[in-house]
Design a protein around this motif. Structure first.
Motif, PDB file in Angstrom:
ATOM      1  N   THR A  67       0.826  -1.217   0.000  1.00 48.81           N
ATOM      2  CA  THR A  67       0.000   0.000   0.000  1.00 48.81           C
ATOM      3  C   THR A  67       0.858   1.263   0.000  1.00 48.81           C
ATOM      4  O   THR A  67       0.681   2.151  -0.834  1.00 48.81           O
ATOM      5  CB  THR A  67      -0.926   0.006   1.225  1.00 48.81           C
ATOM      6  OG1 THR A  67      -1.731  -1.170   1.218  1.00 48.81           O
ATOM      7  CG2 THR A  67      -1.817   1.244   1.204  1.00 48.81           C
ATOM      8  N   LEU A  70       3.317   1.289  -3.179  1.00 48.20           N
ATOM      9  CA  LEU A  70       2.642   1.596  -4.440  1.00 48.20           C
ATOM     10  C   LEU A  70       2.257   3.070  -4.494  1.00 48.20           C
ATOM     11  O   LEU A  70       2.432   3.725  -5.529  1.00 48.20           O
ATOM     12  CB  LEU A  70       1.398   0.719  -4.588  1.00 48.20           C
ATOM     13  CG  LEU A  70       0.630   0.855  -5.902  1.00 48.20           C
ATOM     14  CD1 LEU A  70       1.499   0.419  -7.073  1.00 48.20           C
ATOM     15  CD2 LEU A  70      -0.657   0.025  -5.853  1.00 48.20           C
ATOM     16  N   HIS A  71       1.744   3.601  -3.379  1.00 42.00           N
ATOM     17  CA  HIS A  71       1.385   5.015  -3.352  1.00 42.00           C
ATOM     18  C   HIS A  71       2.613   5.891  -3.584  1.00 42.00           C
ATOM     19  O   HIS A  71       2.567   6.852  -4.355  1.00 42.00           O
ATOM     20  CB  HIS A  71       0.726   5.363  -2.015  1.00 42.00           C
ATOM     21  CG  HIS A  71       0.318   6.795  -1.915  1.00 42.00           C
ATOM     22  ND1 HIS A  71       1.066   7.742  -1.243  1.00 42.00           N
ATOM     23  CD2 HIS A  71      -0.759   7.462  -2.418  1.00 42.00           C
ATOM     24  CE1 HIS A  71       0.473   8.924  -1.327  1.00 42.00           C
ATOM     25  NE2 HIS A  71      -0.643   8.777  -2.032  1.00 42.00           N
ATOM     26  N   THR A  73       5.406   5.027  -5.065  1.00 42.67           N
ATOM     27  CA  THR A  73       5.939   4.799  -6.407  1.00 42.67           C
ATOM     28  C   THR A  73       5.140   5.548  -7.469  1.00 42.67           C
ATOM     29  O   THR A  73       5.706   6.100  -8.421  1.00 42.67           O
ATOM     30  CB  THR A  73       5.938   3.291  -6.727  1.00 42.67           C
ATOM     31  OG1 THR A  73       6.787   2.611  -5.791  1.00 42.67           O
ATOM     32  CG2 THR A  73       6.441   3.027  -8.141  1.00 42.67           C
ATOM     33  N   LEU A  74       3.816   5.589  -7.306  1.00 43.57           N
ATOM     34  CA  LEU A  74       2.959   6.175  -8.340  1.00 43.57           C
ATOM     35  C   LEU A  74       2.727   7.673  -8.174  1.00 43.57           C
ATOM     36  O   LEU A  74       2.479   8.368  -9.166  1.00 43.57           O
ATOM     37  CB  LEU A  74       1.603   5.454  -8.360  1.00 43.57           C
ATOM     38  CG  LEU A  74       1.627   3.972  -8.756  1.00 43.57           C
ATOM     39  CD1 LEU A  74       0.219   3.403  -8.733  1.00 43.57           C
ATOM     40  CD2 LEU A  74       2.280   3.762 -10.116  1.00 43.57           C
ATOM     41  N   THR A  75       2.772   8.178  -6.946  1.00 46.67           N
ATOM     42  CA  THR A  75       2.413   9.581  -6.721  1.00 46.67           C
ATOM     43  C   THR A  75       3.586  10.471  -6.327  1.00 46.67           C
ATOM     44  O   THR A  75       3.444  11.694  -6.337  1.00 46.67           O
ATOM     45  CB  THR A  75       1.337   9.687  -5.630  1.00 46.67           C
ATOM     46  OG1 THR A  75       1.892   9.276  -4.368  1.00 46.67           O
ATOM     47  CG2 THR A  75       0.138   8.813  -5.965  1.00 46.67           C
ATOM     48  N   TRP A  76       4.695   9.902  -5.949  1.00 42.32           N
ATOM     49  CA  TRP A  76       5.887  10.655  -5.554  1.00 42.32           C
ATOM     50  C   TRP A  76       5.561  11.727  -4.501  1.00 42.32           C
ATOM     51  O   TRP A  76       5.818  12.926  -4.719  1.00 42.32           O
ATOM     52  CB  TRP A  76       6.537  11.284  -6.785  1.00 42.32           C
ATOM     53  CG  TRP A  76       7.390  10.306  -7.539  1.00 42.32           C
ATOM     54  CD1 TRP A  76       7.124   8.993  -7.765  1.00 42.32           C
ATOM     55  CD2 TRP A  76       8.666  10.555  -8.152  1.00 42.32           C
ATOM     56  NE1 TRP A  76       8.135   8.395  -8.482  1.00 42.32           N
ATOM     57  CE2 TRP A  76       9.091   9.346  -8.739  1.00 42.32           C
ATOM     58  CE3 TRP A  76       9.463  11.685  -8.271  1.00 42.32           C
ATOM     59  CZ2 TRP A  76      10.293   9.234  -9.432  1.00 42.32           C
ATOM     60  CZ3 TRP A  76      10.660  11.567  -8.954  1.00 42.32           C
ATOM     61  CH2 TRP A  76      11.079  10.365  -9.527  1.00 42.32           C
ATOM     62  N   ASN A  87      11.435   8.826  -3.188  1.00 40.82           N
ATOM     63  CA  ASN A  87      10.315   8.001  -3.629  1.00 40.82           C
ATOM     64  C   ASN A  87      10.808   6.717  -4.288  1.00 40.82           C
ATOM     65  O   ASN A  87      10.195   5.657  -4.135  1.00 40.82           O
ATOM     66  CB  ASN A  87       9.434   8.778  -4.609  1.00 40.82           C
ATOM     67  CG  ASN A  87       8.794   9.988  -3.961  1.00 40.82           C
ATOM     68  OD1 ASN A  87       7.894   9.871  -3.161  1.00 40.82           O
ATOM     69  ND2 ASN A  87       9.290  11.175  -4.302  1.00 40.82           N
ATOM     70  N   GLY A  91      10.138   3.787  -1.896  1.00 40.30           N
ATOM     71  CA  GLY A  91       8.882   3.275  -2.421  1.00 40.30           C
ATOM     72  C   GLY A  91       9.005   1.989  -3.211  1.00 40.30           C
ATOM     73  O   GLY A  91       8.289   1.015  -2.946  1.00 40.30           O
ATOM     74  N   GLU A  92       9.911   1.962  -4.181  1.00 43.09           N
ATOM     75  CA  GLU A  92       9.964   0.816  -5.083  1.00 43.09           C
ATOM     76  C   GLU A  92      10.458  -0.466  -4.403  1.00 43.09           C
ATOM     77  O   GLU A  92       9.866  -1.536  -4.601  1.00 43.09           O
ATOM     78  CB  GLU A  92      10.791   1.172  -6.310  1.00 43.09           C
ATOM     79  CG  GLU A  92      10.128   2.274  -7.139  1.00 43.09           C
ATOM     80  CD  GLU A  92      10.821   2.536  -8.460  1.00 43.09           C
ATOM     81  OE1 GLU A  92      11.548   1.647  -8.942  1.00 43.09           O
ATOM     82  OE2 GLU A  92      10.644   3.640  -9.002  1.00 43.09           O
ATOM     83  N   LEU A  95       7.586  -1.785  -2.311  1.00 43.75           N
ATOM     84  CA  LEU A  95       6.558  -2.397  -3.150  1.00 43.75           C
ATOM     85  C   LEU A  95       6.962  -3.805  -3.568  1.00 43.75           C
ATOM     86  O   LEU A  95       6.171  -4.755  -3.476  1.00 43.75           O
ATOM     87  CB  LEU A  95       6.305  -1.522  -4.384  1.00 43.75           C
ATOM     88  CG  LEU A  95       5.359  -2.086  -5.444  1.00 43.75           C
ATOM     89  CD1 LEU A  95       3.974  -2.355  -4.872  1.00 43.75           C
ATOM     90  CD2 LEU A  95       5.272  -1.124  -6.635  1.00 43.75           C
TER      91      LEU A  95
END
Length: 238
Positions: A67, A70-71, A73-76, A87, A91-92, A95
């Motif tokens: 969760t 992914l947030h 990774t996609l929204t920075w 990020n 993030g990655e 994920l």
């Protein structure tokens, strides 16, 4: 306390930079530790009767990491105040690890009985994990890249307004070395992992266990500490 008041020149608009790598670090650290412990039990031939318990643990940690990862990774979200690279760094990998934990949770929940009754559990686990081990290997290389970036650009240094970590603000290479070193440990374990699966024991398995165990403990404790230091940074800069 020396960090009770922040210098007035540093202000951060926290509405533009939601930060939750605290829970990510704790979850990733605990996840690494649990993977090592379960692997040790399997290698020793111990019966882990309640595979559902392991599935629940991996599932909870996996949901947290997927969760948040992914947030991020996609929204920075960390780009709002000038930290876009974080990020990628946090993030990655979160994920990726979260998805691996969820896959393990699903298998242990649905097929744990099959694993428990297998005459050669090590061979079964090795065959099951072999295809995904290539992804683990690739993410290990990614961890080396993150570590190299941390050292090259002296990332991860805390500002002086952050409690405890900020005391080392004049030595940015110190925290960069610490965090980069953790990524190196995770990376070494991940790169060796496919070979450990094939070996089913011996020095390669020990390397994975030591690297992931130490990195997991450090991430867990550092993430827990950051609950204080990050709250202090927010109070001192808002």
């Amino acid at each position: 306390m020396a960090w009770a008041a922040a210098p007035p020149e540093l202000k951060i608009d926290w509405t533009k930079m939601p930060t939750y790598n605290t829970i990510m670090a704790v979850a990733a650290g605990v996840g690494l530790i649990l993977v090592v412990v379960l692997g040790q039990r399997l290698l020793r031939g111990e019966h882990a009767e309640h595979y559902e318990g392991w599935a629940l643990a991996f599932g909870v940690l996996g949901v947290i990491l997927v969760t948040t990862g992914l947030h991020m990774t996609l929204t920075w979200p960390l780009a709002g105040q000038g930290f876009p690279f974080d990020n990628i760094i946090f993030g990655e990998p979160s994920l990726a690890f979260g998805l691996l934990l969820l896959a393990a949770a699903w298998y242990l929940w649905r097929r744990g009985g099959e694993l428990s009754g297998a005459p050669d559990r090590i061979t079964l686990v090795s065959r099951l994990a072999a295809p995904l081990s290539l992804f683990v290997f690739a993410m290990g290389l990614a961890c080396f890249g993150i570590a190299a970036a941390g050292w090259t650009y002296t990332l991860f240094a805390a500002p002086p307004q952050e409690p405890i970590s900020g005391a080392f603000a004049d030595y940015p290479l110190l925290e960069a070395t610490f965090i980069s070193g953790l990524y190196v440990l995770v990376g070494v374990g991940a790169v060796v992992f496919p070979f450990a699966l094939r070996a089913k024991g011996g020095p390669t398995v020990k390397i994975v266990g030591v690297c992931w165990g130490l990195a997991g403990l450090a991430f867990m404790l550092f993430g827990a500490l950051n609950y204080f230091t990050h709250i202090g940074l927010i109070v001192n800069t808002m």
